[in-house]
Design a protein around this motif. Structure first.
Motif, PDB file in Angstrom:
ATOM      1  N   SER A 176       0.860  -1.181   0.000  1.00 17.01           N
ATOM      2  CA  SER A 176       0.000   0.000   0.000  1.00 17.01           C
ATOM      3  C   SER A 176       0.896   1.231   0.000  1.00 17.01           C
ATOM      4  CB  SER A 176      -0.904   0.008   1.230  1.00 17.01           C
ATOM      5  OG  SER A 176      -1.705  -1.161   1.250  1.00 17.01           O
ATOM      6  N   PHE A 177       0.896   1.950  -1.130  1.00 15.95           N
ATOM      7  CA  PHE A 177       1.728   3.135  -1.259  1.00 15.95           C
ATOM      8  C   PHE A 177       1.032   4.340  -0.638  1.00 15.95           C
ATOM      9  CE2 PHE A 177       3.516   0.331  -4.372  1.00 15.95           C
ATOM     10  CZ  PHE A 177       4.855   0.679  -4.435  1.00 15.95           C
ATOM     11  N   LYS A 178       1.824   5.306  -0.199  1.00 16.04           N
ATOM     12  CA  LYS A 178       1.288   6.513   0.432  1.00 16.04           C
ATOM     13  C   LYS A 178       0.432   7.330  -0.533  1.00 16.04           C
ATOM     14  CE  LYS A 178       4.859   6.709   3.943  1.00 16.04           C
ATOM     15  NZ  LYS A 178       6.142   7.268   4.347  1.00 16.04           N
ATOM     16  N   ASP A 179       0.641   7.160  -1.861  1.00 15.73           N
ATOM     17  CA  ASP A 179      -0.173   7.895  -2.844  1.00 15.73           C
ATOM     18  C   ASP A 179      -1.522   7.222  -3.114  1.00 15.73           C
ATOM     19  OD1 ASP A 179       0.295   5.728  -4.545  1.00 15.73           O
ATOM     20  OD2 ASP A 179       1.424   6.888  -6.029  1.00 15.73           O
ATOM     21  N   GLY A 180      -1.795   6.102  -2.409  1.00 14.27           N
ATOM     22  CA  GLY A 180      -3.074   5.417  -2.567  1.00 14.27           C
ATOM     23  C   GLY A 180      -3.012   4.200  -3.474  1.00 14.27           C
ATOM     24  N   THR A 181      -1.949   4.037  -4.233  1.00 11.12           N
ATOM     25  CA  THR A 181      -1.796   2.870  -5.106  1.00 11.12           C
ATOM     26  C   THR A 181      -1.637   1.615  -4.253  1.00 11.12           C
ATOM     27  OG1 THR A 181      -0.700   4.215  -6.789  1.00 11.12           O
ATOM     28  CG2 THR A 181      -0.356   1.829  -6.915  1.00 11.12           C
ATOM     29  N   GLU A 182      -2.299   0.548  -4.666  1.00 13.45           N
ATOM     30  CA  GLU A 182      -2.150  -0.738  -3.984  1.00 13.45           C
ATOM     31  C   GLU A 182      -1.746  -1.792  -5.003  1.00 13.45           C
ATOM     32  OE1 GLU A 182      -5.745  -1.597  -1.814  1.00 13.45           O
ATOM     33  OE2 GLU A 182      -5.074  -0.376  -0.136  1.00 13.45           O
ATOM     34  N   LEU A 183      -0.658  -2.489  -4.722  1.00 11.37           N
ATOM     35  CA  LEU A 183      -0.181  -3.565  -5.586  1.00 11.37           C
ATOM     36  C   LEU A 183      -0.183  -4.870  -4.815  1.00 11.37           C
ATOM     37  CD1 LEU A 183       3.065  -2.008  -7.167  1.00 11.37           C
ATOM     38  CD2 LEU A 183       0.756  -2.023  -8.125  1.00 11.37           C
ATOM     39  N   GLU A 184      -0.618  -5.928  -5.473  1.00 10.23           N
ATOM     40  CA  GLU A 184      -0.418  -7.264  -4.919  1.00 10.23           C
ATOM     41  C   GLU A 184       0.733  -7.861  -5.699  1.00 10.23           C
ATOM     42  OE1 GLU A 184      -3.974  -9.641  -4.719  1.00 10.23           O
ATOM     43  OE2 GLU A 184      -4.687  -8.506  -2.992  1.00 10.23           O
ATOM     44  N   VAL A 185       1.802  -8.226  -4.981  1.00 16.41           N
ATOM     45  CA  VAL A 185       2.994  -8.778  -5.601  1.00 16.41           C
ATOM     46  C   VAL A 185       3.157 -10.234  -5.164  1.00 16.41           C
ATOM     47  CG1 VAL A 185       4.158  -6.553  -5.897  1.00 16.41           C
ATOM     48  CG2 VAL A 185       4.501  -7.829  -3.794  1.00 16.41           C
ATOM     49  N   LYS A 186       3.533 -11.057  -6.128  1.00 20.53           N
ATOM     50  CA  LYS A 186       3.705 -12.488  -5.881  1.00 20.53           C
ATOM     51  C   LYS A 186       5.178 -12.824  -5.956  1.00 20.53           C
ATOM     52  CE  LYS A 186       2.742 -16.961  -7.924  1.00 20.53           C
ATOM     53  NZ  LYS A 186       2.559 -17.585  -9.221  1.00 20.53           N
ATOM     54  N   GLN A 187       5.670 -13.471  -4.911  1.00 18.89           N
ATOM     55  CA  GLN A 187       7.057 -13.926  -4.927  1.00 18.89           C
ATOM     56  C   GLN A 187       7.151 -15.106  -5.888  1.00 18.89           C
ATOM     57  OE1 GLN A 187       9.460 -13.998  -1.261  1.00 18.89           O
ATOM     58  NE2 GLN A 187       9.682 -16.190  -1.657  1.00 18.89           N
ATOM     59  N   GLU A 188       7.980 -14.940  -6.911  1.00 23.15           N
ATOM     60  CA  GLU A 188       8.137 -15.982  -7.926  1.00 23.15           C
ATOM     61  C   GLU A 188       9.331 -16.874  -7.624  1.00 23.15           C
ATOM     62  OE1 GLU A 188       5.928 -16.471 -10.159  1.00 23.15           O
ATOM     63  OE2 GLU A 188       4.890 -14.559 -10.352  1.00 23.15           O
ATOM     64  N   TYR A 231       9.860 -11.135  -8.165  1.00 22.62           N
ATOM     65  CA  TYR A 231       8.432 -11.001  -7.909  1.00 22.62           C
ATOM     66  C   TYR A 231       7.727 -10.407  -9.120  1.00 22.62           C
ATOM     67  CZ  TYR A 231       9.428  -6.050  -7.114  1.00 22.62           C
ATOM     68  OH  TYR A 231       9.819  -4.756  -7.279  1.00 22.62           O
ATOM     69  N   SER A 232       6.419 -10.647  -9.185  1.00 18.51           N
ATOM     70  CA  SER A 232       5.591 -10.065 -10.243  1.00 18.51           C
ATOM     71  C   SER A 232       4.418  -9.342  -9.592  1.00 18.51           C
ATOM     72  CB  SER A 232       5.087 -11.160 -11.185  1.00 18.51           C
ATOM     73  OG  SER A 232       4.294 -12.093 -10.474  1.00 18.51           O
ATOM     74  N   ILE A 233       3.848  -8.407 -10.340  1.00 15.91           N
ATOM     75  CA  ILE A 233       2.641  -7.714  -9.872  1.00 15.91           C
ATOM     76  C   ILE A 233       1.460  -8.502 -10.416  1.00 15.91           C
ATOM     77  CG2 ILE A 233       1.264  -5.605 -10.004  1.00 15.91           C
ATOM     78  CD1 ILE A 233       3.912  -4.050 -10.371  1.00 15.91           C
ATOM     79  N   ILE A 234       0.563  -8.936  -9.519  1.00 15.66           N
ATOM     80  CA  ILE A 234      -0.586  -9.720  -9.986  1.00 15.66           C
ATOM     81  C   ILE A 234      -1.885  -8.907  -9.980  1.00 15.66           C
ATOM     82  CG2 ILE A 234       0.429 -11.965  -9.508  1.00 15.66           C
ATOM     83  CD1 ILE A 234      -1.285 -12.060  -6.945  1.00 15.66           C
ATOM     84  N   SER A 235      -1.923  -7.811  -9.218  1.00 16.60           N
ATOM     85  CA  SER A 235      -3.086  -6.919  -9.303  1.00 16.60           C
ATOM     86  C   SER A 235      -2.684  -5.528  -8.843  1.00 16.60           C
ATOM     87  CB  SER A 235      -4.258  -7.445  -8.472  1.00 16.60           C
ATOM     88  OG  SER A 235      -4.038  -7.230  -7.097  1.00 16.60           O
ATOM     89  N   SER A 236      -3.448  -4.543  -9.315  1.00 13.58           N
ATOM     90  CA  SER A 236      -3.130  -3.159  -8.997  1.00 13.58           C
ATOM     91  C   SER A 236      -4.395  -2.317  -8.957  1.00 13.58           C
ATOM     92  CB  SER A 236      -2.183  -2.592 -10.065  1.00 13.58           C
ATOM     93  OG  SER A 236      -1.961  -1.213  -9.851  1.00 13.58           O
ATOM     94  N   SER A 276       2.244  -6.687 -17.772  1.00 11.58           N
ATOM     95  CA  SER A 276       2.986  -7.402 -16.733  1.00 11.58           C
ATOM     96  C   SER A 276       4.379  -6.839 -16.536  1.00 11.58           C
ATOM     97  CB  SER A 276       3.092  -8.888 -17.091  1.00 11.58           C
ATOM     98  OG  SER A 276       3.873  -9.049 -18.255  1.00 11.58           O
ATOM     99  N   VAL A 277       4.952  -7.190 -15.380  1.00  9.10           N
ATOM    100  CA  VAL A 277       6.350  -6.864 -15.087  1.00  9.10           C
ATOM    101  C   VAL A 277       6.900  -7.937 -14.149  1.00  9.10           C
ATOM    102  CG1 VAL A 277       5.736  -5.306 -13.170  1.00  9.10           C
ATOM    103  CG2 VAL A 277       8.000  -5.119 -14.256  1.00  9.10           C
ATOM    104  N   LEU A 278       8.131  -8.330 -14.400  1.00 11.78           N
ATOM    105  CA  LEU A 278       8.840  -9.276 -13.546  1.00 11.78           C
ATOM    106  C   LEU A 278      10.078  -8.547 -13.027  1.00 11.78           C
ATOM    107  CD1 LEU A 278       8.672 -12.284 -12.645  1.00 11.78           C
ATOM    108  CD2 LEU A 278      10.272 -12.791 -14.498  1.00 11.78           C
ATOM    109  N   SER A 279      10.191  -8.442 -11.717  1.00  8.41           N
ATOM    110  CA  SER A 279      11.291  -7.687 -11.102  1.00  8.41           C
ATOM    111  C   SER A 279      12.164  -8.607 -10.268  1.00  8.41           C
ATOM    112  CB  SER A 279      10.732  -6.587 -10.199  1.00  8.41           C
ATOM    113  OG  SER A 279       9.954  -5.678 -10.953  1.00  8.41           O
ATOM    114  N   THR A 280      13.461  -8.289 -10.233  1.00 12.06           N
ATOM    115  CA  THR A 280      14.417  -9.054  -9.426  1.00 12.06           C
ATOM    116  C   THR A 280      15.322  -8.099  -8.671  1.00 12.06           C
ATOM    117  OG1 THR A 280      14.424 -10.905 -10.985  1.00 12.06           O
ATOM    118  CG2 THR A 280      16.283 -10.768  -9.469  1.00 12.06           C
ATOM    119  N   PHE A 300       9.433  -5.447 -18.324  1.00  8.51           N
ATOM    120  CA  PHE A 300       8.033  -5.125 -18.565  1.00  8.51           C
ATOM    121  C   PHE A 300       7.534  -5.738 -19.866  1.00  8.51           C
ATOM    122  CE2 PHE A 300       9.537  -1.996 -15.654  1.00  8.51           C
ATOM    123  CZ  PHE A 300       8.439  -1.611 -14.889  1.00  8.51           C
ATOM    124  N   SER A 301       6.226  -5.958 -19.938  1.00  5.81           N
ATOM    125  CA  SER A 301       5.600  -6.402 -21.182  1.00  5.81           C
ATOM    126  C   SER A 301       5.770  -5.293 -22.223  1.00  5.81           C
ATOM    127  CB  SER A 301       4.115  -6.688 -20.944  1.00  5.81           C
ATOM    128  OG  SER A 301       3.495  -5.585 -20.302  1.00  5.81           O
TER     129      SER A 301
END
Length: 150
Positions: free
Chosen positions: A57-69, A80-85, A93-97, A120-121
């Motif tokens: 939960s970001f201070k600007d109101g954005t909420e991300l659900e991230v999945k540990q891959e 990890y990847s973002i599965i919902s926003s 999509s985006v896959l981050s390391t 990123f996609s």
């Protein structure tokens, strides 16, 4: 017409703290303990036992659900990847390391080299990539502050 752009971002930093002190912070559920942009980070209840999903939960109101891959305590990286926003992402999509290495010699001996990538996609535009770049830079600066505290 969109501007062609790279869909990958890599930011890195040398943090003046030993690897163990830096790696200690690299848990998705603990990112709000060092990243000043986050109001909170916590496990999503009801996710399956095999899947680690964390809500940022970001201070600007954005909420991300991230999945540990992927996670390696031996090689010191987490993917990890973002599965919902909320609000919805403007890309698919985006896959981050995040990877950490001990600096073992030279002027920065005893420090930790940290690299944070994002792939990123192809529908991510230049604004998304720039935003990701600056968010990672801010987070790495925050991580350096947190890790160098005794």
């Amino acid at each position: 017409m969109s501007i062609p752009t790279s869909t990958a971002v890599t930011e890195s930093a040398v943090i003046k703290a030993p690897l163990a002190q830096v790696w200690h912070h690299i848990k998705l559920q603990d990112f709000s303990k060092f990243w000043s942009a986050l109001a909170k980070s916590e496990y999503v209840k009801g996710a399956s036992e095999e899947t680690d999903i964390v809500k940022w939960s970001f201070k600007d109101g954005t909420e991300l659900e991230v999945k540990q891959e992927e996670h390696s305590t031996i090689n010191h990286y987490i993917t990890y990847s973002i599965i919902s926003s909320q609000p919805a992402l403007t890309f698919s999509s985006v896959l981050s390391t995040i990877r950490c290495w001990a600096v073992t010699s030279g002027e920065a001996e005893g420090s930790t080299y940290v690299e944070w990538t994002g792939n990123f996609s192809s529908d991510a535009d230049a604004g998304v990539i720039q935003d990701a770049k600056y968010k990672r830079r801010e987070a790495l600066a925050d991580l350096a502050k947190a890790a160098s505290k005794k």
